[in-house]
Design a protein around this motif. Structure first.
Motif, mmCIF file in Angstrom:
data_model
loop_
_atom_site.group_PDB
_atom_site.id
_atom_site.type_symbol
_atom_site.label_atom_id
_atom_site.label_comp_id
_atom_site.label_asym_id
_atom_site.label_seq_id
_atom_site.Cartn_x
_atom_site.Cartn_y
_atom_site.Cartn_z
ATOM 1 N N ILE A 2 0.384 -1.035 -0.319
ATOM 2 C CA ILE A 2 -0.097 0.162 -0.165
ATOM 3 C C ILE A 2 0.667 1.074 -0.001
ATOM 4 O O ILE A 2 0.150 2.101 -0.800
ATOM 5 C CB ILE A 2 -1.165 -0.538 1.362
ATOM 6 N N GLY A 5 1.438 2.621 -3.330
ATOM 7 C CA GLY A 5 0.652 2.335 -4.289
ATOM 8 C C GLY A 5 0.445 1.307 -5.136
ATOM 9 O O GLY A 5 -0.358 1.561 -5.642
ATOM 10 N N ARG A 7 -2.240 -1.615 -5.456
ATOM 11 C CA ARG A 7 -3.850 -2.312 -4.699
ATOM 12 C C ARG A 7 -3.723 -3.263 -5.454
ATOM 13 O O ARG A 7 -3.635 -3.335 -6.796
ATOM 14 C CB ARG A 7 -5.259 -1.206 -5.200
ATOM 15 N N ASN A 9 -6.499 -6.371 -6.285
ATOM 16 C CA ASN A 9 -8.221 -6.513 -6.885
ATOM 17 C C ASN A 9 -8.355 -7.994 -6.989
ATOM 18 O O ASN A 9 -7.650 -7.670 -8.108
ATOM 19 C CB ASN A 9 -8.727 -5.521 -6.296
ATOM 20 N N SER A 58 -10.005 2.360 -12.299
ATOM 21 C CA SER A 58 -9.628 4.015 -12.129
ATOM 22 C C SER A 58 -9.554 3.854 -11.096
ATOM 23 O O SER A 58 -9.630 3.376 -9.660
ATOM 24 C CB SER A 58 -11.249 4.250 -12.145
ATOM 25 N N ALA A 59 -9.108 5.817 -10.711
ATOM 26 C CA ALA A 59 -8.323 6.396 -9.813
ATOM 27 C C ALA A 59 -10.003 6.297 -8.655
ATOM 28 O O ALA A 59 -9.684 7.027 -7.398
ATOM 29 C CB ALA A 59 -8.007 7.901 -9.935
ATOM 30 N N GLN A 60 -11.291 6.919 -9.079
ATOM 31 C CA GLN A 60 -11.754 6.167 -8.049
ATOM 32 C C GLN A 60 -12.153 5.258 -7.212
ATOM 33 O O GLN A 60 -12.570 5.498 -6.424
ATOM 34 C CB GLN A 60 -13.316 6.490 -9.319
ATOM 35 N N ALA A 61 -11.534 4.766 -7.307
ATOM 36 C CA ALA A 61 -11.674 3.157 -6.470
ATOM 37 C C ALA A 61 -10.058 3.272 -6.133
ATOM 38 O O ALA A 61 -9.509 2.051 -6.082
ATOM 39 C CB ALA A 61 -11.643 2.483 -7.290
ATOM 40 N N SER A 62 -9.088 4.081 -5.750
ATOM 41 C CA SER A 62 -8.769 4.653 -5.584
ATOM 42 C C SER A 62 -7.861 3.824 -3.630
ATOM 43 O O SER A 62 -6.983 3.091 -3.432
ATOM 44 C CB SER A 62 -8.094 5.533 -5.215
ATOM 45 N N TYR A 63 -9.374 4.132 -3.208
ATOM 46 C CA TYR A 63 -9.335 3.186 -1.179
ATOM 47 C C TYR A 63 -9.117 1.710 -1.943
ATOM 48 O O TYR A 63 -10.124 1.497 -0.272
ATOM 49 C CB TYR A 63 -10.847 4.143 -0.796
ATOM 50 N N THR A 65 -8.555 -2.221 -1.958
ATOM 51 C CA THR A 65 -7.594 -3.137 -1.969
ATOM 52 C C THR A 65 -8.171 -4.468 -1.546
ATOM 53 O O THR A 65 -9.267 -4.651 -0.517
ATOM 54 C CB THR A 65 -6.055 -2.365 -1.941
#
Length: 78
Positions: A2, A5, A7, A9, A58-63, A65
């Protein structure tokens, strides 16, 4: 990971139509019945799962993981 950077999934698809089914991956009889076993009664189409891959990346799912996203036509874990 983490802190660097990274992630991780996953997308766990159920029965989805691909070129493999009709180009020798399945018999014609199996292709006709492919996906009948899931509650939706049919296989998914690539256009139905592509947005999920795009969202996870996407960056929208940056949180997000460590998650597994299922797309299995209502069959639970594929």
């Amino acid at each position: 990971m983490i802190k660097r950077g990274i992630r991780v999934n996953a997308v766990a698809p159920g029965p989805f139509c691909t070129a493999l089914q009709v180009t020798g991956g399945q018999t014609p009889e199996n292709v006709q019945k492919f996906g009948e076993q899931v509650p939706m009664g049919r296989p998914g189409q690539p256009t139905e799962i592509a947005p999920l891959y795009m969202e996870v990346a996407s960056a929208q799912a940056s949180y997000v993981t460590g998650q597994v996203f299922g797309a299995s036509g209502g069959a639970g874990n594929p």
